[in-house]
Enzyme design. Structure first.
Site, PDB file in Angstrom:
ATOM      1  CB  CYS A  20      -0.899   0.119   1.221  1.00  0.00           C
ATOM      2  SG  CYS A  20      -2.002  -1.411   1.507  1.00  0.00           S
ATOM      3  N   PRO A  21       0.415   2.370  -0.504  1.00  0.00           N
ATOM      4  CG  PRO A  21       0.291   4.614  -1.226  1.00  0.00           C
ATOM      5  CD  PRO A  21       1.386   3.569  -0.690  1.00  0.00           C
TER       6      PRO A  21
END
Ligand code: SF4
Ligand code: SF4
Ligand code: SF4
Lengths: 73, 321
Positions: free
Chosen positions: A11-12
């Site tokens: 992430c992200p």
């Protein structure tokens, strides 16, 4: 159906990659994303939903998740 | 040299704290909720540069403190800060500047608007004399409780009560996996099963659900009362749940009124110690008058934290052995 493997992507970055992949497909098409357990599966589905796509399913298989969604505008 | 003329009104509410050096003071600034515009920050920097030591100190309770201010400069310091609506904080036996975390505006964990609450409390209750001791209020956006609500006289913690729309659930199991409190498990029918007694109102289920099957049924504050830190720390205990955000100020005012009355003649004693003396039932009863809907049936007194000091008793035990 197109499958996008986002396993091993953190992430992200995984969400951004998913967005870029979705730009390539037509509205109404169904796409499958493979997501790692933990933060990725907690974050990516709801971020894609917040972008307006329709979530069709999310299932756990062999330690990872398969997310199916229908692309929206 | 004759004393320069200074406006003693500025000094009365506090916020000017005597330093070690002759004639020098720390000036504590009022920054409710720890948020201030960059323009105000720039003004503070300017004033600190001009009258202070060239640095400021960030207090534990989110205030900016100007260091090494000569008392002859008080009036000009106050006037120049006033150009950007920056005010001086308080000290002593008063309602202090409320603290708050970022809350829900940009923090993904936030469940309530803590910043709005802090500004409201600051506008309506800041500086109120308690007659006894200081009075601290804080707002946390969620049960992670970064601002440590339970060590304030009245501490607020954002909370939600979740409700399932089973029709929208796709049975992915994420909510059950995310709930660290054992309040959710996946049932035989592929839908999550909720065990309310274990829920701490964190809202993680609502946030993680990819289809918004979990909705917010109730939103508000869990309220703890009677906490403090310092020489004899106490952890505040729970009095109310899901107190609506707009009732926070009135709730604090009611606690304050009870404190003002019950601590009469007790001297410099904090709210938590008065609750220890009077019992929790008396305060609960008072609060029930206006907040019955949100109030707990009963609660426990503030919890003492054993600091292990003084060591005398321990030594005695060791000697006897
Ligand atoms: S208390 Fe909750 S909302 Fe506030 S800063 Fe901490 S995690 Fe964020
Ligand atoms: S609000 Fe928090 S504790 Fe309650 S069920 Fe949801 S995830 Fe669990
Ligand atoms: S996260 Fe939402 S969709 Fe998934 S099981 Fe829980 S309620 Fe159902």
């Amino acid at each position: 159906m197109q499958t996008v493997d986002l396993r091993g992507v953190t992430c992200p970055t995984n969400f951004v990659k998913a967005k870029l992949e979705l730009e390539e497909v037509e509205v109404g098409a169904t796409v499958e994303f493979l997501l790692d357990d933990g933060e990725p599966v907690k974050n990516v589905p709801r971020s894609l939903k917040a972008d307006g796509h329709k979530l069709l399913g999310l299932k756990e298989t062999n330690g990872y998740y398969v997310l199916t969604l229908e692309k929206a505008e | 040299m004759a004393n320069p003329k200074i406006d003693l009104k500025n000094l009365k509410a506090g916020g000017f704290i005597k330093e070690r050096g002759k004639d020098l003071f720390t000036v504590r600034l009022r920054v409710p909720g720890g948020r201030l515009s960059v323009d105000r920050l720039a003004k503070i920097a300017q004033v600190a540069q001009k009258y202070g030591k060239g640095y400021v100190h960030l207090s534990v309770r989110q205030s900016i403190e100007l260091i090494n201010i000569h008392f002859a400069d008080f009036d000009t310091v106050v006037a120049e800060l006033g150009e950007e609506q920056q005010k001086v904080a308080s000290c002593g036996a008063r309602v202090r500047v409320p603290t708050a975390c970022g809350g829900c505006e940009y923090n993904p964990n936030g469940l309530v608007d803590t910043q709005k609450a802090a500004l409201e409390v600051d506008a309506k209750l800041f500086g109120t004399a308690t007659g006894h001791h200081k009075f601290k209020v804080c707002f946390a956006g969620c049960p992670f409780d970064c601002p440590k609500s339970a060590i304030n006289d009245v501490g607020f913690q954002g909370a939600i009560w979740p409700k399932l729309d089973a029709g929208a659930c796709i049975g992915c199991g994420l909510c059950a996996k995310s709930c660290t409190e054992g309040a959710l498990a996946m049932g035989e029918d592929g839908n999550p099963v909720f065990t309310g007694e274990n829920c701490i109102y964190c809202g993680d289920c609502v946030k993680v659900c990819p289809t918004s099957a979990w909705e917010v049924e109730k939103r508000g504050y869990s309220v703890r009362i009677g906490g403090k830190w310092g020489r004899r720390p106490l952890v505040g205990t729970l009095y109310a749940t899901f107190l609506p955000e707009e009732k926070a100020v009135d709730f604090i005012a009611a606690v304050l009124a009870w404190y003002q009355e019950k601590a009469e003649g007790a001297g410099r004693v904090r709210l938590g110690d008065i609750i220890m003396r009077e019992g929790t039932a008396s305060l609960l009863e008072r609060l029930r008058q206006d907040f019955a809907e949100y109030l707990l049936e009963e609660t426990i007194p503030p919890q003492v934290i054993d600091t292990q000091l003084p060591l005398r008793a321990q030594e005695e035990k060791t000697c006897k052995r």
